[in-house]
Every structure is written in C-alpha cells, then in structure tokens.
Design an enzyme around this catalytic site. Structure first.
Site, short mmCIF file in Angstrom:
data_model
loop_
_atom_site.label_atom_id
_atom_site.label_comp_id
_atom_site.label_asym_id
_atom_site.label_seq_id
_atom_site.Cartn_x
_atom_site.Cartn_y
_atom_site.Cartn_z
N SER A 11 25.66 49.79 58.02
CA SER A 11 25.21 50.29 59.32
C SER A 11 25.91 49.61 60.50
O SER A 11 25.63 49.93 61.66
CB SER A 11 23.69 50.14 59.46
OG SER A 11 23.32 48.77 59.41
N MET A 14 32.02 47.96 61.51
CA MET A 14 33.06 48.06 60.49
C MET A 14 32.61 48.93 59.33
O MET A 14 33.40 49.69 58.76
CB MET A 14 33.44 46.66 60.00
CG MET A 14 34.73 46.63 59.17
SD MET A 14 36.17 47.16 60.14
CE MET A 14 37.12 47.99 58.86
N ASP A 35 22.87 47.06 53.04
CA ASP A 35 22.58 46.35 54.28
C ASP A 35 21.51 45.31 53.98
O ASP A 35 20.93 45.30 52.89
CB ASP A 35 22.14 47.30 55.39
CG ASP A 35 22.60 46.81 56.76
OD1 ASP A 35 22.67 45.57 56.96
OD2 ASP A 35 22.89 47.65 57.63
N MET A 125 42.92 43.04 56.89
CA MET A 125 43.36 44.09 55.97
C MET A 125 44.39 45.03 56.59
O MET A 125 44.92 45.90 55.91
CB MET A 125 42.15 44.91 55.51
CG MET A 125 41.14 44.13 54.70
SD MET A 125 41.79 43.69 53.07
CE MET A 125 40.48 42.61 52.49
N HIS A 155 39.42 38.23 71.02
CA HIS A 155 38.52 39.18 70.38
C HIS A 155 37.34 39.50 71.29
O HIS A 155 37.12 38.84 72.30
CB HIS A 155 37.99 38.64 69.04
CG HIS A 155 38.99 38.72 67.93
ND1 HIS A 155 39.98 37.76 67.73
CD2 HIS A 155 39.17 39.65 66.96
CE1 HIS A 155 40.70 38.10 66.69
NE2 HIS A 155 40.24 39.24 66.21
N LYS A 159 32.15 38.41 68.51
CA LYS A 159 32.69 37.69 67.36
C LYS A 159 32.11 36.28 67.33
O LYS A 159 32.09 35.58 68.35
CB LYS A 159 34.22 37.64 67.41
CG LYS A 159 34.84 37.07 66.14
CD LYS A 159 36.35 37.31 66.10
CE LYS A 159 36.99 36.72 64.87
NZ LYS A 159 36.46 37.30 63.60
N THR A 166 42.29 35.66 61.08
CA THR A 166 43.70 36.07 61.16
C THR A 166 44.55 34.98 61.79
O THR A 166 45.65 34.68 61.31
CB THR A 166 43.82 37.38 61.96
OG1 THR A 166 43.05 38.40 61.30
CG2 THR A 166 45.27 37.82 62.07
#
Length: 269
Positions: A11, A14, A35, A125, A155, A159, A166
């Site tokens: 939900s 992402m 979830d 990814m 970001h 976050k 990364t």
C-alpha cells in the site's frame, strides 16, 4: 514463462509503482500483497487504486501472501525485510531486496539465507543507476590520485536514512576501485574548524526536501578541472522496472546472492 510475484509494502508509494509495473507486464502476475499488521489497506484489493482490481487482497499473513509466489519484491525497512527473508526462506520463495539502511549483521543473515533461496540485493534497482556505478568504477581507477572525491545526494523529505543506500554504494564502488576501505575513509559530516581536506577521504553530503525522487552526483575535483557524474530520477517507475528484471533473472535459480550487475550482465571489475 509467467512470473508470479508478491509485493511487500503493497500500500506504499513504491508498492503501488511495483503493482502498476506488474499489471503492465505481459509475463508477470501479482500473486500476493503484504503489509504490516494494522495497516488501513488490509483486506482491500492490492490493485484497486489502478481501477483494475487484481483479485489479490492485501494481507499481513506472510505465509498466505507468499503461497502462490515465485518471488517477493521488498522495498520496506530493514526490520520488515528480515521478517520477509525468514518467511521466504521457509517457503522456498526467491527474494528481490531494494530496502536500504541494512546493517552489516543483517547483510550477513541475508547471505546465509542465500544458501537456500536465490536473492537479488541492491541499494538501487534502476538500470541507469547501475550503469552509473560502472562508470564510477572506471572513473575512479583513472583518477585515483590528484582528485578529491565527494558524493552529493538529494531525496524527498520523507526518507528516513542518510546517506542513501545508493550514495553509500557509490562510495563502496569507488573505494574498492582505488583500493580503499570506505569504512575507514568516509567523511559523513563537517562542522567547525575541520582543517585541510585529507585527500584520501571520500566525502558525503545529504540533502532532504520536497518530493525529490533521488539525485546523486559524484564530484572528482582536481587542480584545474573537475568531473561530475550525475544520475537523476524523476520517477520511481525506473526502480520498479529494474525490480521486475531482477525477479525474472531469479526464475529457475534455487540459491545464491546476486546484485544488479549480475542481472544486467555488467562486468564487476
């Protein structure tokens, strides 16, 4: 081959991107949606937000959510990922991990689980980001001396970990390429009278604000010139598409720990 994929954090933002990507892919089927207990979306159709229900209800029951899956894609938080890891290992379901902020001890547990199931783990990814990693590896080898290395990442305000996974992976790639240990040469903050910059260090700067999806720049600052290698994400769709490539890569594999270089066929040295 049809790939039956379950989504953790179904939900969330992402999770929604992953569900949309699965619905748009002819060779992928949403087989489960997970979830946390108490989530408002529990019991609802995981794809209801798209206007095209998938007939898959969101559940907090890990065994139920994984029962028809070939692979689980997980972009949650470390504690959730470790619970999903144990459930996948017990069920024989392969796992794609995009979660960041994972500790060294947790990475060791993931590596151990990879003896029994196949796992792709990567801090990002996106195909473009992983090509960027390769470019950084090449650049670092050529500019190992005479250049100060700084990593700047930005970001969205929501976050919770910093620097980003990364950015840390960029630092690891660069450090490995020039024969350093990032744990020993990373500088994560500067304040007050710092003295001159130690040329052997790799600096990190973090920005948080607004709805920035993810910007990363590596600066190689020399005397008389500087080189910047930048990747900017404008949509999480790139992460979702890369995750599906990772899930496809795992099809037929019974064990092993892989990264996106393996998925994309990029050389590691």
């Amino acid at each position: 081959m049809q790939h039956h994929i379950a989504i953790a954090g179904a939900s969330g933002r992402m999770g929604h991107m992953l569900i949309e990507a699965i619905q748009a892919a002819d060779d992928c089927t949403l087989s489960g949606a997970l979830d946390i207990a108490g989530a408002a979306a529990l019991g609802s159709d995981a794809a209801a937000f798209t206007g095209k229900p998938a007939g898959v209800a969101i559940t907090a029951d890990l065994a139920q959510g994984l029962q028809d899956a070939h692979a689980l894609i997980d972009f949650t938080r470390p504690e959730g990922t470790m619970a999903h890891l144990a459930a996948c290992r017990a069920a024989g379901v392969n796992l794609v991990i995009g979660t960041t902020g994972v500790s060294d001890a947790q990475k060791a547990q993931i590596a151990e689980a990879a003896q029994d199931i196949a796992i792709v783990m990567a801090p990002n990814m996106s195909v473009g980001v992983n090509v960027t990693f390769k470019l950084l590896q090449m650049a670092a080898k050529a500019m190992a001396t005479g250049y100060d290395i700084e990593i700047i990442e930005a970001h969205h305000r929501h976050k919770v970990d910093a620097p980003s996974g990364t950015a840390l992976r960029m630092g690891e790639v660069i450090a490995e390429a020039i024969g350093r240990d990032l744990k020993e040469c990373a500088v994560y903050e500067r304040y007050g009278h710092t003295g001159e910059r130690d040329p052997s260090t790799i600096g990190f700067s973090t920005i948080r604000g607004g709805d920035i999806v993810g910007d990363h720049t590596v600066l190689f600052a020399g005397t008389g010139e500087r080189i910047e290698i930048t990747h900017k994400s404008s949509s999480r769709a790139t992460y979702a598409e890369g995750s599906l490539r990772a899930a496809r890569f795992l099809a037929g594999k019974r064990s092993g720990l892989f990264d996106m270089f393996d998925v994309l066929g990029l050389p590691k040295d």
